[in-house]
Design a protein around this motif. Structure first.
Motif, mmCIF file in Angstrom:
data_model
loop_
_atom_site.group_PDB
_atom_site.id
_atom_site.type_symbol
_atom_site.label_atom_id
_atom_site.label_comp_id
_atom_site.label_asym_id
_atom_site.label_seq_id
_atom_site.Cartn_x
_atom_site.Cartn_y
_atom_site.Cartn_z
ATOM 1 N N TYR A 87 0.843 -1.195 0.000
ATOM 2 C CA TYR A 87 0.000 0.000 0.000
ATOM 3 C C TYR A 87 0.883 1.251 0.000
ATOM 4 O O TYR A 87 0.651 2.177 -0.739
ATOM 5 C CB TYR A 87 -0.940 -0.003 1.203
ATOM 6 C CG TYR A 87 -1.862 1.192 1.227
ATOM 7 C CD1 TYR A 87 -2.977 1.232 0.391
ATOM 8 C CD2 TYR A 87 -1.620 2.274 2.069
ATOM 9 C CE1 TYR A 87 -3.818 2.338 0.386
ATOM 10 C CE2 TYR A 87 -2.462 3.374 2.081
ATOM 11 C CZ TYR A 87 -3.559 3.406 1.240
ATOM 12 O OH TYR A 87 -4.388 4.494 1.234
ATOM 13 N N ASP A 88 1.889 1.236 0.879
ATOM 14 C CA ASP A 88 2.920 2.272 0.873
ATOM 15 C C ASP A 88 4.201 1.636 1.393
ATOM 16 O O ASP A 88 4.251 0.428 1.599
ATOM 17 C CB ASP A 88 2.494 3.533 1.660
ATOM 18 C CG ASP A 88 2.255 3.290 3.151
ATOM 19 O OD1 ASP A 88 2.901 2.390 3.741
ATOM 20 O OD2 ASP A 88 1.433 4.011 3.739
ATOM 21 N N GLU A 93 -1.509 -4.153 2.310
ATOM 22 C CA GLU A 93 -2.961 -4.209 2.383
ATOM 23 C C GLU A 93 -3.406 -5.656 2.218
ATOM 24 O O GLU A 93 -3.002 -6.329 1.271
ATOM 25 C CB GLU A 93 -3.585 -3.335 1.291
ATOM 26 C CG GLU A 93 -5.092 -3.260 1.379
ATOM 27 C CD GLU A 93 -5.710 -2.356 0.326
ATOM 28 O OE1 GLU A 93 -6.847 -1.903 0.547
ATOM 29 O OE2 GLU A 93 -5.076 -2.113 -0.730
ATOM 30 N N LYS A 95 -5.942 -8.404 1.183
ATOM 31 C CA LYS A 95 -6.962 -8.475 0.145
ATOM 32 C C LYS A 95 -7.462 -9.911 -0.008
ATOM 33 O O LYS A 95 -6.761 -10.860 0.337
ATOM 34 C CB LYS A 95 -6.394 -8.028 -1.220
ATOM 35 C CG LYS A 95 -5.794 -6.637 -1.260
ATOM 36 C CD LYS A 95 -6.797 -5.534 -1.015
ATOM 37 C CE LYS A 95 -7.667 -5.274 -2.201
ATOM 38 N NZ LYS A 95 -8.616 -4.168 -2.003
#
Length: 173
Positions: A87-88, A93, A95
């Motif tokens: 994500y960064d 993230e 999922k």
């Protein structure tokens, strides 16, 4: 006649106790056919739950180019999955978490989630974030049980009233 419901209940308890220990996990990527099949079942479930909002959420759930996937197997059959994607620079993230409905509540999703968290930490990420929907109470319970805490909706979900976002630190600083 009262014997059968009691016997069935005992069988269910027996399965709940033993199934998680018979689960094996495989790390792979989004090109894995078992993952693709499980995600297809997940998408069918989400289409029903999300209703008119499904197209909005579906655009953020493409599986092409996901490099970090975990698949759970029971008796060599794929029964659950999850994935992480960057994500960064500090955050992965979570999922595409899914377990076949008939095997939910047996700890399979927690095993997949734990493996994903460990993988994120090994890759140097400090935390995992995720989005789920208010129409997925079993997912909210799963993340809460696994020490995720609620955060303000992030990114594309910022203004989505049907979204619930969570975070968990996976690596000690």
């Amino acid at each position: 006649m009262d014997f059968y419901p009691v016997r069935l209940f005992t069988l269910v308890l027996h399965l709940n106790f033993y199934v998680p220990s018979m689960i094996s996990l495989k790390t792979t990527n989004s090109e894995d056919n078992d993952f693709i099949q499980l995600v297809s079942k997940l998408d069918a479930d989400l289409r029903l739950r999300d209703g008119d909002e499904h197209a909005f959420y579906a655009q953020f759930n493409k599986i092409d180019q996901i490099k970090h996937v975990v698949i759970a197997y029971h008796e060599e059959k794929p029964v659950g999955c999850g994935a992480i994607k960057p994500y960064d620079k500090d955050t992965m993230e979570v999922k595409r978490m899914f377990v076949l409905p008939e095997l939910r509540g047996m700890g399979i999703a927690s095993k997949v989630l734990s493996e994903l968290e460990q993988w994120a930490a090994e890759l140097g990420y400090a935390k995992c974030i995720l989005e789920t929907g208010v129409k997925q109470p079993e997912a909210i319970a799963l993340y809460t049980k696994n020490s995720y805490y609620r955060i303000p909706n992030y990114g594309q979900y910022k203004d989505a009233k049907s979204s619930v976002c969570f975070e968990k630190k996976v690596k000690q600083s």
